[in-house]
Scaffold this motif. Structure first.
Motif, PDB file in Angstrom:
ATOM      1  N   PRO A 110      54.203  32.542 -18.202  1.00 29.53           N
ATOM      2  CA  PRO A 110      53.903  31.140 -18.481  1.00 29.53           C
ATOM      3  C   PRO A 110      53.402  30.949 -19.908  1.00 29.53           C
ATOM      4  O   PRO A 110      52.449  31.622 -20.323  1.00 29.53           O
ATOM      5  CB  PRO A 110      52.821  30.806 -17.450  1.00 29.53           C
ATOM      6  N   LEU A 111      54.017  30.043 -20.617  1.00 29.80           N
ATOM      7  CA  LEU A 111      53.657  29.789 -22.016  1.00 29.80           C
ATOM      8  C   LEU A 111      52.893  28.470 -22.120  1.00 29.80           C
ATOM      9  O   LEU A 111      51.679  28.450 -22.100  1.00 29.80           O
ATOM     10  CB  LEU A 111      54.912  29.809 -22.883  1.00 29.80           C
ATOM     11  N   LEU A 112      53.599  27.359 -22.175  1.00 27.71           N
ATOM     12  CA  LEU A 112      52.968  26.044 -22.198  1.00 27.71           C
ATOM     13  C   LEU A 112      53.928  25.018 -21.644  1.00 27.71           C
ATOM     14  O   LEU A 112      55.121  25.034 -21.960  1.00 27.71           O
ATOM     15  CB  LEU A 112      52.556  25.657 -23.627  1.00 27.71           C
ATOM     16  N   HIS A 113      53.392  24.119 -20.813  1.00 28.06           N
ATOM     17  CA  HIS A 113      54.172  22.986 -20.341  1.00 28.06           C
ATOM     18  C   HIS A 113      53.320  21.740 -20.485  1.00 28.06           C
ATOM     19  O   HIS A 113      52.145  21.721 -20.122  1.00 28.06           O
ATOM     20  CB  HIS A 113      54.588  23.166 -18.882  1.00 28.06           C
ATOM     21  N   ALA A 114      53.908  20.675 -21.046  1.00 26.09           N
ATOM     22  CA  ALA A 114      53.217  19.398 -21.211  1.00 26.09           C
ATOM     23  C   ALA A 114      54.033  18.324 -20.521  1.00 26.09           C
ATOM     24  O   ALA A 114      55.234  18.196 -20.755  1.00 26.09           O
ATOM     25  CB  ALA A 114      53.055  19.070 -22.695  1.00 26.09           C
ATOM     26  N   ARG A 115      53.355  17.553 -19.673  1.00 27.54           N
ATOM     27  CA  ARG A 115      54.042  16.525 -18.900  1.00 27.54           C
ATOM     28  C   ARG A 115      53.246  15.232 -18.978  1.00 27.54           C
ATOM     29  O   ARG A 115      52.020  15.233 -18.843  1.00 27.54           O
ATOM     30  CB  ARG A 115      54.185  16.960 -17.439  1.00 27.54           C
ATOM     31  N   ALA A 116      53.944  14.130 -19.179  1.00 23.18           N
ATOM     32  CA  ALA A 116      53.294  12.834 -19.256  1.00 23.18           C
ATOM     33  C   ALA A 116      54.035  11.822 -18.400  1.00 23.18           C
ATOM     34  O   ALA A 116      55.257  11.927 -18.205  1.00 23.18           O
ATOM     35  CB  ALA A 116      53.235  12.344 -20.701  1.00 23.18           C
ATOM     36  N   VAL A 117      53.287  10.830 -17.901  1.00 25.65           N
ATOM     37  CA  VAL A 117      53.916   9.674 -17.275  1.00 25.65           C
ATOM     38  C   VAL A 117      54.824   9.028 -18.316  1.00 25.65           C
ATOM     39  O   VAL A 117      54.477   8.962 -19.499  1.00 25.65           O
ATOM     40  CB  VAL A 117      52.841   8.669 -16.801  1.00 25.65           C
ATOM     41  N   PRO A 118      56.025   8.583 -17.929  1.00 28.07           N
ATOM     42  CA  PRO A 118      56.897   7.926 -18.907  1.00 28.07           C
ATOM     43  C   PRO A 118      56.152   6.853 -19.690  1.00 28.07           C
ATOM     44  O   PRO A 118      55.236   6.204 -19.174  1.00 28.07           O
ATOM     45  CB  PRO A 118      58.002   7.325 -18.037  1.00 28.07           C
ATOM     46  N   GLY A 119      56.550   6.682 -20.932  1.00 26.83           N
ATOM     47  CA  GLY A 119      55.854   5.713 -21.780  1.00 26.83           C
ATOM     48  C   GLY A 119      56.660   5.416 -23.021  1.00 26.83           C
ATOM     49  O   GLY A 119      57.880   5.581 -23.056  1.00 26.83           O
TER      50      GLY A 119
END
Length: 488
Positions: free
Chosen positions: A63-72
């Motif tokens: 695992p490296l990095l994952h970034a997740r956001a609510v659509p915007g």
């Protein structure tokens, strides 16, 4: 093949940035909009990678990095650069990898840039080199450009809208990657774009023609010589050349995958003028009139123009303003729920006032003020959800959910946390497009209101100028396109 693959044990990295960004939304996505996971927390996202699962046999997932956001709205450049730089740094420190699972949505926009997923994957490719296999499982509302498919070795996307198969798709992308690392050799990819750009509310796989078109994807995947097949609808609320439908069929038989990619592309184009909204539509006034006259309860209305799960700002106050001006809503015995509108200041003030207090506030219209500015509201605090950062304010029979952060209301438990019971309500008006599964199952009837906002369903009114032309529906009389797939 790397030494680890030759020894029988694979090392596969996990990284990605996932967001759907409307370039027509005034919202700007910043670092605090992202939920960033690293290490064990990132690995824990994937049930199919839990110890003892088949995909962990002989595989070390890194695992490296994952970034997740609510659509915007679009991501500000410095935020993207910071996240991408950390992915690249961690990749450089990860040691020898055989593959990378790139977990991304496919419709991210960054201010001043285009085709940003291709940019991200190009950076990964520069670090890991030409021999490491890259695989992704995307949202079908992402965009598959020629540059992106050229950088990836394996690519697939969801086959359901609503996305009930999201995690199945991620698992398929990981499974395909492991299988190809075991067997050796990259699959061929037959890729073709289809010059159609439609919103998800017109391409739901619950109804025709998308239902039958996507049923063909499973048929194609089952054929000899085919590894995977995918159709991307594309993302309608961004203004880039890549924004259009696309087909990819992967496998080892060039003749078969070419023919089947053309079959799927032809099926999509043949239906291009047959796609309809997933529910009956109307103006907000028309939808409210019909809901009030109906005996179906609960009656759902989608406030579609400011849907935060499609990229809307989440604080457009136009619909709320109309509701507050309707005695049939506020002064009747009906129970109406409005979910939701983001306003951190109002939410904080209501929390401090406490349940039972009456507050007078100016709510919404502070991010997306074009349709309607802040709306005056005097209401009683009836519920506080501290965990989610949300409050419920009652104005007569109208219960307005106000949130600290942009938050969709798709599941019953989120309403219940505020003491609200949508099953027992008369009307439920939600900032959403097509109803997500729990709401869809709950609704006795529903309509899709064509309202203003950053994800307005009236695409022709938004002012696209960066898409490729001709494109349907912008050029309704365009000639039939050349849908000959390219082998990559």
């Amino acid at each position: 093949m790397s030494s680890s693959a030759e020894s029988g044990r694979l090392r596969i990295g996990i990284a990605g940035i996932a967001i759907e960004s409307s370039t027509f939304s005034p919202h700007r996505t910043r670092l605090d909009d992202f939920h960033v996971t690293r290490g064990d927390e990132l690995l824990g996202r994937y049930d199919f990678l839990a110890p003892g699962k088949p995909l962990t046999e002989g595989v070390e997932w890194v695992p490296l990095l994952h970034a997740r956001a609510v659509p915007g709205g679009p991501v500000v450049p410095e935020v993207y650069d910071e996240l991408a730089a950390e992915i690249y740094e961690r990749l450089g420190q990860a040691g020898q990898l055989d593959g990378v699972f790139v977990d991304m949505h496919g419709a991210m926009s960054v201010i001043g840039r285009t085709d940003i997923e291709a940019d991200l994957v190009a950076g990964i490719r520069r670090i890991v080199g030409p021999d490491v296999l890259l695989s992704t499982g995307m949202d079908l509302h992402g965009n598959m450009s020629r540059e992106l498919i050229g950088l990836l070795d394996l690519a697939t996307c969801y086959r359901k809208a609503p996305h009930t198969d999201a995690w199945d798709t991620k698992e398929r992308a990981a499974r395909n990657l492991v299988a190809r690392l075991r067997s050796g050799g990259r699959p061929l990819k037959a890729w073709v774009q289809v010059p159609v750009l439609l919103p998800g509310e017109k391409t739901s796989t619950r109804i025709e023609p998308a239902k039958s078109i996507y049923a063909q994807v499973d048929e194609v995947e089952a054929m000899d010589g085919v590894l995977d097949a995918a159709i991307w609808v594309g993302y309608a609320w961004a203004d880039e050349p890549r924004c259009q439908a696309a087909v990819v069929v992967m496998g080892d038989d060039e003749q078969v995958i070419t023919a089947q990619a053309k079959r799927l592309a032809d099926a999509y184009w043949d239906a291009h003028d047959k796609f309809e909204f997933v529910a009956p539509t109307g103006t907000l006034a028309e939808c409210l009139d019909q809901a009030l006259a109906s005996t179906a309860r609960p009656f759902y209305i989608s406030d579609s123009g400011d849907n935060p799960t499609a990229g809307g700002a989440g604080d457009t106050s136009w619909t709320l303003d109309k509701l507050l001006r309707m005695p049939a809503i506020t002064e009747s015995e009906l129970t109406t729920i409005y979910a939701a509108i983001v306003d951190p200041e109002v939410t904080t003030g209501a929390m401090e006032a406490g349940v039972g207090a009456t507050v007078s506030v100016e709510v919404g219209g502070k991010i997306d003020s074009e349709p309607c500015g802040p709306v005056a509201l005097t209401g009683r605090v009836t519920g506080i959800d501290s965990a989610a950062g949300a409050v419920a304010l009652a104005v007569g029979g109208l219960h307005v959910i106000v949130t600290m952060r942009r938050k969709p209301y798709h599941i019953e438990s989120d309403f219940a946390a505020l003491g609200l019971a949508p099953r027992d309500a008369d009307l439920v008006i939600v900032k959403i497009g097509y109803l997500e599964p729990e709401l869809y199952a709950m609704a006795a009837d529903w309509l899709l209101a064509l309202t203003p906002g950053g994800v307005n369903q009236d695409l022709l009114s938004l002012g696209h100028h960066g898409i490729e032309r001709p494109m349907f529906p912008f050029d309704p009389d365009m000639p039939d396109p050349d849908l000959t797939p390219e082998i990559i």
